[in-house]
Design an enzyme around this catalytic site. Sequence first.
Site, short mmCIF file in Angstrom:
data_model
loop_
_atom_site.label_atom_id
_atom_site.label_comp_id
_atom_site.label_asym_id
_atom_site.label_seq_id
_atom_site.Cartn_x
_atom_site.Cartn_y
_atom_site.Cartn_z
N LYS A 172 0.83 -1.15 -0.05
CA LYS A 172 -0.17 -0.02 0.12
C LYS A 172 0.90 1.06 0.03
O LYS A 172 2.03 1.37 0.62
CB LYS A 172 -0.93 0.00 1.15
CG LYS A 172 -1.77 -1.10 1.40
CD LYS A 172 -2.70 -1.23 2.80
CE LYS A 172 -3.87 -0.20 2.73
NZ LYS A 172 -4.32 -0.57 4.11
N LYS A 226 -0.76 -7.53 6.14
CA LYS A 226 -1.37 -9.04 5.78
C LYS A 226 -2.71 -8.68 4.81
O LYS A 226 -3.42 -7.53 5.19
CB LYS A 226 -1.74 -9.59 7.12
CG LYS A 226 -2.43 -10.86 7.14
CD LYS A 226 -1.87 -11.96 7.66
CE LYS A 226 -2.29 -13.33 6.94
NZ LYS A 226 -1.44 -13.84 6.12
N ARG A 257 -12.37 14.31 9.46
CA ARG A 257 -13.42 15.16 8.91
C ARG A 257 -14.81 14.44 8.92
O ARG A 257 -14.88 13.26 9.49
CB ARG A 257 -13.28 15.46 7.56
CG ARG A 257 -13.27 14.06 6.65
CD ARG A 257 -13.24 14.09 5.16
NE ARG A 257 -12.63 13.01 4.57
CZ ARG A 257 -13.30 11.88 4.08
NH1 ARG A 257 -14.75 12.06 4.62
NH2 ARG A 257 -13.09 10.89 3.72
P1 ADP Z 1 -7.38 4.28 0.66
O1 ADP Z 1 -7.09 5.59 1.46
O2 ADP Z 1 -6.75 4.26 -0.74
O3 ADP Z 1 -8.99 4.16 0.58
P2 ADP Z 1 -7.51 2.23 2.80
O4 ADP Z 1 -6.27 1.84 3.58
O5 ADP Z 1 -8.65 2.94 3.52
O6 ADP Z 1 -6.88 2.97 1.46
O7 ADP Z 1 -8.18 0.71 2.08
C1 ADP Z 1 -9.07 0.91 1.15
C2 ADP Z 1 -9.83 -0.37 0.89
O8 ADP Z 1 -8.71 -1.25 0.29
C3 ADP Z 1 -10.38 -0.97 2.08
O9 ADP Z 1 -11.60 -0.40 2.38
C4 ADP Z 1 -10.41 -2.35 1.74
O10 ADP Z 1 -11.50 -2.40 0.90
C5 ADP Z 1 -9.20 -2.54 1.00
N1 ADP Z 1 -7.93 -3.02 2.00
C6 ADP Z 1 -7.05 -2.00 2.72
N2 ADP Z 1 -6.42 -3.00 3.35
C7 ADP Z 1 -6.48 -4.04 3.24
C8 ADP Z 1 -6.12 -5.12 3.94
N3 ADP Z 1 -5.12 -5.45 4.60
N4 ADP Z 1 -6.67 -6.54 3.52
C9 ADP Z 1 -7.74 -6.69 2.55
N5 ADP Z 1 -8.26 -5.61 2.17
C10 ADP Z 1 -7.64 -4.27 2.31
#
Ligand code: ADP
Length: 448
Positions: free
Chosen positions: A157, A200, A290
Site C-alpha cells: 500500500k 497482511k 473530517r
Molecule cells: P485508501 O485510503 O486508498 O482508501 P484504505 O487503507 O482505506 O486505502 O483501504 C481501502 C480499501 O482497500 C479498504 O476499504 C479495503 O477494501 C481494502 N484494504 C485495505 N487494506 C486491506 C488489507 N490489509 N486486506 C484486505 N483489504 C484491504
Amino acid sequence: MISKILIANRGEIALRVLRACKELGIATVAVHSTADADAMHVRLADESVCIGPPPSRDSYLNIHQIVAACEITGADAVHPGYGFLSENAKFADILEAHGITFIGPTAEHIRLMGDKITAKQTAVELGIPVVPGSDGEVTSENVLETARKIGFPVLIKATAGGGGRGMKVAKTEDDLQEAFDTARSEAAAAFGNPAVYMEKYLGKPRHIEVQVVGDGEGNAIHLGERDCSLQRRHQKVWEEANSPALNVEQRMKIGQICADAMKKMKYRGAGTVEFLYENGEFYFIEMNTRLQVEHPITEAITNIDLVHEQIRVASGAGLSVTQDEITFSGHAIECRINAEDPRTFVPSPGTITHFHAPGGLGVRVDSGAYAGYKIPPYYDSLIGKLIVHGRTRVECMMRLRRVLDEFVVDGVKTTLPLFQDLVSNQDIANGEYDIHWLEHYLAHHKAH
Ligand code: ADP
C-alpha cells in the site's frame, strides 16, 4: 464564539452544513464556482461569493480565493465539508494564521493521520488494534523478508495512499516483485511519493468504522459504528448503522477503544476510525479527520447532530453530550444516489426534469437537487443521499423498499434501480456481505 461560517464546499454537504448553521443562528457564506451559481446552497446562504471557474483546482481547492472570500465577507470560521480541502493541513494552518477558525482538527492531527505509516504507528501507541504488517516503509532490500514474516497473501500500500490507488496484492512469493514495483510506480504517479508499506491481506473482511467526536481538551465520545462493506471500486454505495455483524458488547468495546484513543490525543472535532473486521477481530486501516458522507445514519440512530457538535467544539463550547447520555435507537441505512448509469456507472450529468423526494416517518433526503437543476459534469456524481430509519433492521428495510418506489428523478440516469435490486436481495436481507460482495454481485448481474 463563531458568528459567520463560510462553507468551503458544494452540493449536498454544503446544504447540510448550511442547515446546521441556520439552526444555531450563525450567518452563512456560500462560495461557488461559475458552474454552481444556481446551486441550492448558494440560494439559501445569507451571502455568496463566486471563487472561480468550474475546475476544482481553480475554485473549491483555491485556498487564496477562499481566504479572500472570508476577508470580504467577515466570516470568522470555515467549514470544509468532506473532500476538497477538508483534510488539507496547509489550509488549516493558513486559516489559523489569518485568525479564522477551521471547523475540524488541528493541522498537526490532520498531518499525523494523513500519512498512513504515522497514522498506523499512532494507532498502535493509542491502543487501537491494527492489521499485522511492516514497521514502516518497505524497500527492495527488506520486501521479501517482510512478506515472509507477515505471511502470504500480502498487500502493498502507498504511504500517501487514498482512493484505493497504489495498492497491490501479492498472493505468493512469485507475485511479490511485480506487486512491489507496480505499487511504487502507481504511488509515484498518483501522489508524487513512491513510498509503500506492507500489510497482511485479509480475504473476506467487512468495513466497519467508528464515529468519534472530541473537544480538543481531552474529552471524547464515540457514536457507535457504521458498516460500509458494500463498495464498488473502494467507493461506498450503501451504509448501515449499526453493523449487522456486531452485538452490543462488541460495539461498546471497539467504540470505547476509539473514544479513549481520542481522549489521549486530545483530538478536536469529528473523526472516523476505519477498520477491517474479520473473524471477530478489528484491524485499523485509517482515520478520516473530517465529517463523512455517511454521517447521517449515525445521526439517525443517536439523534445527535454531528455538524452542531463540530461547530460547538470548534468554538470552544465543548461537546453537548457525555458518553452516558448517548443511546442507540433502531437501525438506519443510507443509499448514495449518484447521477450514473446503474449498470455501467458512467456519469450522467444533465438537467433534472422532474424531482420528487420521498417522505414519511423515518425518511431523510439530503440533496441539493430540484426540478430544473442542471448537474454540472465537473464534480463527483453524488446528487443526493437517502437515509431511512426504523426501529429494527427489518422495519428499516421494509421502509426503504417503499421509499425507493416513491423517489422520482427524471432527465438523468441514477443509481436508484441498483438500490431497488439490493433491497430485495436475500444476502442483503440477511446482512451477510463482505467488502467484495457488491463487486461480485455486479459482475454476475452484468453477465445476465
Ligand atoms: P485508501 O485510503 O486508498 O482508501 P484504505 O487503507 O482505506 O486505502 O483501504 C481501502 C480499501 O482497500 C479498504 O476499504 C479495503 O477494501 C481494502 N484494504 C485495505 N487494506 C486491506 C488489507 N490489509 N486486506 C484486505 N483489504 C484491504
